[in-house]
Design a protein around this motif. Structure first.
Motif, short mmCIF file in Angstrom:
data_model
loop_
_atom_site.label_atom_id
_atom_site.label_comp_id
_atom_site.label_asym_id
_atom_site.label_seq_id
_atom_site.Cartn_x
_atom_site.Cartn_y
_atom_site.Cartn_z
N SER A 77 0.83 -1.21 0.00
CA SER A 77 0.00 0.00 0.00
C SER A 77 0.86 1.26 0.00
N LEU A 78 1.80 1.30 -0.90
CA LEU A 78 2.73 2.42 -0.94
C LEU A 78 2.03 3.73 -1.26
N LYS A 79 2.54 4.79 -0.66
CA LYS A 79 1.98 6.13 -0.84
C LYS A 79 3.06 7.05 -1.41
N PRO A 80 2.66 8.13 -2.06
CA PRO A 80 3.66 9.07 -2.59
C PRO A 80 4.62 9.57 -1.51
N GLU A 81 4.14 9.70 -0.28
CA GLU A 81 5.01 10.19 0.80
C GLU A 81 6.04 9.15 1.24
N ASP A 82 5.97 7.94 0.71
CA ASP A 82 7.00 6.94 0.98
C ASP A 82 8.21 7.11 0.05
N THR A 83 8.09 8.01 -0.90
CA THR A 83 9.19 8.25 -1.83
C THR A 83 10.42 8.73 -1.08
N ALA A 84 11.54 8.01 -1.27
CA ALA A 84 12.77 8.32 -0.55
C ALA A 84 13.87 7.37 -1.02
N VAL A 85 15.07 7.65 -0.59
CA VAL A 85 16.16 6.68 -0.71
C VAL A 85 16.16 5.86 0.57
N TYR A 86 16.11 4.57 0.41
CA TYR A 86 16.05 3.66 1.55
C TYR A 86 17.44 3.04 1.78
N TYR A 87 17.85 3.07 3.05
CA TYR A 87 19.15 2.55 3.45
C TYR A 87 18.98 1.44 4.47
N CYS A 88 19.82 0.43 4.35
CA CYS A 88 19.81 -0.63 5.35
C CYS A 88 21.03 -0.48 6.26
N LYS A 89 20.87 -0.91 7.47
CA LYS A 89 21.95 -0.88 8.43
C LYS A 89 21.95 -2.18 9.22
N GLN A 90 23.14 -2.72 9.44
CA GLN A 90 23.28 -3.93 10.24
C GLN A 90 24.41 -3.74 11.24
N GLN A 91 24.19 -4.20 12.45
CA GLN A 91 25.23 -4.18 13.48
C GLN A 91 25.98 -5.50 13.39
N ILE A 92 27.25 -5.42 13.00
CA ILE A 92 28.00 -6.63 12.65
C ILE A 92 29.30 -6.70 13.43
#
Length: 120
Positions: free
Chosen positions: A83-98
């Protein structure tokens, strides 16, 4: 250690996307994981997080629409976005604690970001 994020793209409002983030390298253990996003003109925000035990938390704006998960055997995390919305527009980054080698020290590693664009 490197994190590779993928799965972004251009979709219409109401559609779905699934992001993936794979960690590679001399990984000993992975603790918490998280997805963040940065929209144009806005600060980076936490979208969803998941602990090593599988507990999850979400930003209020995505609760009920997004789901974070992890596959520890594959050092991979996912973000199912419905159910994506226009306000979800962004660059998405993942982060992991390793932690690497046999160390008990956990360090934050970030993926390169993947663009999600939702048209109305």
């Amino acid at each position: 250690v490197q994190l590779q994020a993928s799965g972004g793209g251009l979709v219409q409002a109401g559609e779905s996307l699934r992001l993936s983030c794979i960690a590679s390298g001399r990984i000993f253990s992975i603790n918490d994981m998280g997805w963040y996003r940065r929209a144009p003109g806005k600060q980076r925000e936490l979208v969803a997080g998941i602990t090593s035990g599988g507990s999850t938390n979400y930003a209020d704006s995505v609760k009920g629409r997004f789901a974070i998960s992890r596959d520890n055997a594959k050092n991979t995390m996912y973000l199912q976005m419905n159910s994506l919305k226009p306000e979800d527009t962004a660059v998405y980054y993942c982060k992991q604690q390793i932690s690497i080698g046999g160390s008990s020290l956990f360090v934050d590693y970030w993926g390169q970001g993947t663009q999600v664009t939702v048209s109305s």
